[in-house]
Scaffold this motif. Structure first.
Motif, PDB file in Angstrom:
ATOM      1  N   SER A 118     -76.377   3.618  -6.433  1.00  0.00           N
ATOM      2  CA  SER A 118     -77.095   4.896  -6.318  1.00  0.00           C
ATOM      3  C   SER A 118     -77.597   5.052  -4.891  1.00  0.00           C
ATOM      4  O   SER A 118     -77.929   4.065  -4.226  1.00  0.00           O
ATOM      5  N   LEU A 119     -77.675   6.283  -4.451  1.00  0.00           N
ATOM      6  CA  LEU A 119     -78.246   6.535  -3.124  1.00  0.00           C
ATOM      7  C   LEU A 119     -79.736   6.217  -3.150  1.00  0.00           C
ATOM      8  O   LEU A 119     -80.424   6.520  -4.124  1.00  0.00           O
ATOM      9  N   PRO A 120     -80.233   5.641  -2.079  1.00  0.00           N
ATOM     10  CA  PRO A 120     -81.670   5.333  -2.018  1.00  0.00           C
ATOM     11  C   PRO A 120     -82.506   6.600  -1.831  1.00  0.00           C
ATOM     12  O   PRO A 120     -82.028   7.611  -1.325  1.00  0.00           O
ATOM     13  N   GLU A 121     -83.755   6.517  -2.227  1.00  0.00           N
ATOM     14  CA  GLU A 121     -84.686   7.634  -2.035  1.00  0.00           C
ATOM     15  C   GLU A 121     -85.063   7.780  -0.569  1.00  0.00           C
ATOM     16  O   GLU A 121     -85.398   8.865  -0.121  1.00  0.00           O
ATOM     17  N   ARG A 122     -85.029   6.665   0.150  1.00  0.00           N
ATOM     18  CA  ARG A 122     -85.430   6.662   1.560  1.00  0.00           C
ATOM     19  C   ARG A 122     -84.484   5.767   2.344  1.00  0.00           C
ATOM     20  O   ARG A 122     -84.129   4.685   1.882  1.00  0.00           O
ATOM     21  N   LEU A 123     -84.104   6.209   3.547  1.00  0.00           N
ATOM     22  CA  LEU A 123     -83.180   5.436   4.384  1.00  0.00           C
ATOM     23  C   LEU A 123     -83.867   4.732   5.554  1.00  0.00           C
ATOM     24  O   LEU A 123     -83.194   4.109   6.373  1.00  0.00           O
TER      25      LEU A 123
ATOM     26  N   VAL B 237     -77.961  15.143  -1.051  1.00  0.00           N
ATOM     27  CA  VAL B 237     -78.969  14.222  -1.591  1.00  0.00           C
ATOM     28  C   VAL B 237     -79.766  13.565  -0.467  1.00  0.00           C
ATOM     29  O   VAL B 237     -80.992  13.439  -0.549  1.00  0.00           O
ATOM     30  N   LEU B 238     -79.079  13.156   0.592  1.00  0.00           N
ATOM     31  CA  LEU B 238     -79.762  12.479   1.698  1.00  0.00           C
ATOM     32  C   LEU B 238     -80.524  13.447   2.596  1.00  0.00           C
ATOM     33  O   LEU B 238     -81.369  13.019   3.386  1.00  0.00           O
TER      34      LEU B 238
ATOM     35  N   PRO C 218     -67.920   4.802   1.983  1.00  0.00           N
ATOM     36  CA  PRO C 218     -67.026   4.926   0.835  1.00  0.00           C
ATOM     37  C   PRO C 218     -67.749   5.595  -0.331  1.00  0.00           C
ATOM     38  O   PRO C 218     -68.980   5.696  -0.343  1.00  0.00           O
ATOM     39  N   SER C 219     -66.979   6.016  -1.300  1.00  0.00           N
ATOM     40  CA  SER C 219     -67.535   6.602  -2.511  1.00  0.00           C
ATOM     41  C   SER C 219     -68.523   5.630  -3.153  1.00  0.00           C
ATOM     42  O   SER C 219     -68.339   4.407  -3.101  1.00  0.00           O
ATOM     43  N   LEU C 220     -69.545   6.156  -3.785  1.00  0.00           N
ATOM     44  CA  LEU C 220     -70.527   5.316  -4.472  1.00  0.00           C
ATOM     45  C   LEU C 220     -69.927   4.624  -5.695  1.00  0.00           C
ATOM     46  O   LEU C 220     -70.522   3.704  -6.243  1.00  0.00           O
ATOM     47  N   ASP C 221     -68.750   5.085  -6.109  1.00  0.00           N
ATOM     48  CA  ASP C 221     -68.040   4.507  -7.249  1.00  0.00           C
ATOM     49  C   ASP C 221     -66.732   3.857  -6.819  1.00  0.00           C
ATOM     50  O   ASP C 221     -65.781   3.798  -7.600  1.00  0.00           O
ATOM     51  N   CYS C 222     -66.687   3.355  -5.596  1.00  0.00           N
ATOM     52  CA  CYS C 222     -65.468   2.727  -5.068  1.00  0.00           C
ATOM     53  C   CYS C 222     -64.964   1.664  -6.053  1.00  0.00           C
ATOM     54  O   CYS C 222     -65.759   0.892  -6.601  1.00  0.00           O
ATOM     55  N   SER C 223     -63.662   1.652  -6.269  1.00  0.00           N
ATOM     56  CA  SER C 223     -63.102   0.733  -7.264  1.00  0.00           C
ATOM     57  C   SER C 223     -62.159  -0.314  -6.659  1.00  0.00           C
ATOM     58  O   SER C 223     -61.307  -0.846  -7.349  1.00  0.00           O
TER      59      SER C 223
ATOM     60  N   PHE D  64     -77.476   1.076   2.040  1.00  0.00           N
ATOM     61  CA  PHE D  64     -78.026   1.710   0.835  1.00  0.00           C
ATOM     62  C   PHE D  64     -78.632   0.666  -0.096  1.00  0.00           C
ATOM     63  O   PHE D  64     -79.716   0.866  -0.644  1.00  0.00           O
ATOM     64  N   HIS D  65     -77.945  -0.467  -0.281  1.00  0.00           N
ATOM     65  CA  HIS D  65     -78.491  -1.544  -1.114  1.00  0.00           C
ATOM     66  C   HIS D  65     -79.809  -2.053  -0.537  1.00  0.00           C
ATOM     67  O   HIS D  65     -80.776  -2.272  -1.282  1.00  0.00           O
ATOM     68  N   LEU D  66     -79.846  -2.248   0.756  1.00  0.00           N
ATOM     69  CA  LEU D  66     -81.064  -2.715   1.417  1.00  0.00           C
ATOM     70  C   LEU D  66     -82.216  -1.752   1.159  1.00  0.00           C
ATOM     71  O   LEU D  66     -83.323  -2.160   0.796  1.00  0.00           O
ATOM     72  N   CYS D  67     -81.962  -0.460   1.322  1.00  0.00           N
ATOM     73  CA  CYS D  67     -83.006   0.544   1.116  1.00  0.00           C
ATOM     74  C   CYS D  67     -83.413   0.652  -0.348  1.00  0.00           C
ATOM     75  O   CYS D  67     -84.580   0.932  -0.648  1.00  0.00           O
ATOM     76  N   ASN D  68     -82.488   0.428  -1.249  1.00  0.00           N
ATOM     77  CA  ASN D  68     -82.815   0.461  -2.681  1.00  0.00           C
ATOM     78  C   ASN D  68     -83.720  -0.686  -3.099  1.00  0.00           C
ATOM     79  O   ASN D  68     -84.398  -0.597  -4.120  1.00  0.00           O
TER      80      ASN D  68
END
Length: 182
Positions: free
Chosen positions: A114-119, A146-147, A98-103, A77-81
């Motif tokens: 955040s989820l990317p617009e494109r994968l 969303v995906l 994992p959750s997008l808010d993993c703690s 997701f980071h790569l795609c963002n």
């Protein structure tokens, strides 16, 4: 298998008896082309280091299929963002994200996200569990919406790792063969 498969592990690695090790060995047994990338310091992951290693593997290996587990989904997701010129792959497997808010403290530089617009994948399969300790079922369904991708939910599969009984996992191998058939 004629497709090039890149397997990406999460926090702590996915050595034997994890299903990713099983999958890599099954592909190799059939003289398939597989890269089971071992990220540096997988017990203490660093986002910039892992990102660099992933970008290098994508450039050098040029996979058709990418199989992510756990934190590797977050890395993808980071790569795609970053919205760089990534080459689109044929199939992306997102297993137990994992959750997008993993703690989890050791993973703090990966979150929130955040989820990317494109994968950058023609086909995407999101695979989760009804009782994953790192992702609630509601979050999984929200992610799928969303995906806008296909999803497979496994009953009581935990984090879909060796601790939850996922060593040999013939189903994932069969799913890969479906991609290779085209």
């Amino acid at each position: 298998m004629s497709k090039r498969v890149l397997i990406l592990h999460g926090w702590g690695g996915s050595d034997y008896p994890h299903w990713q090790s099983y999958l890599a060995s099954e592909i190799a047994k059939e003289y398939g082309c597989v890269n089971f990338l071992k990220f540096s310091n997988f017990n203490e992951p660093k986002l910039t280091l892992w990102m660099s290693e992933l970008e290098e593997a994508l450039h050098e290996f040029q996979p058709d299929i990418v199989v992510c587990h756990s934190l590797a989904n977050t890395l993808w997701f980071h790569l795609c963002n970053k919205k760089q010129n990534l080459q689109e792959i044929e199939k992306l497997f997102l297993v137990a994200p994992p959750s997008l808010d993993c703690s989890v403290d050791e993973l703090s530089e990966f979150f929130p996200l955040s989820l990317p617009e494109r994968l950058y994948a023609k086909n995407i399969l999101l695979i989760g569990s009804t009782n994953d300790p790192y992702m609630s079922l509601d979050e999984l369904h929200a992610m799928q919406k969303v995906l806008a991708c296909n999803m497979q939910v496994l009953k009581n599969a935990g984090h879909i790792n060796s601790e939850s009984g996922y060593g040999e996992w013939p189903w994932i191998k069969e799913e890969l063969k479906k991609v290779d058939a085209f």
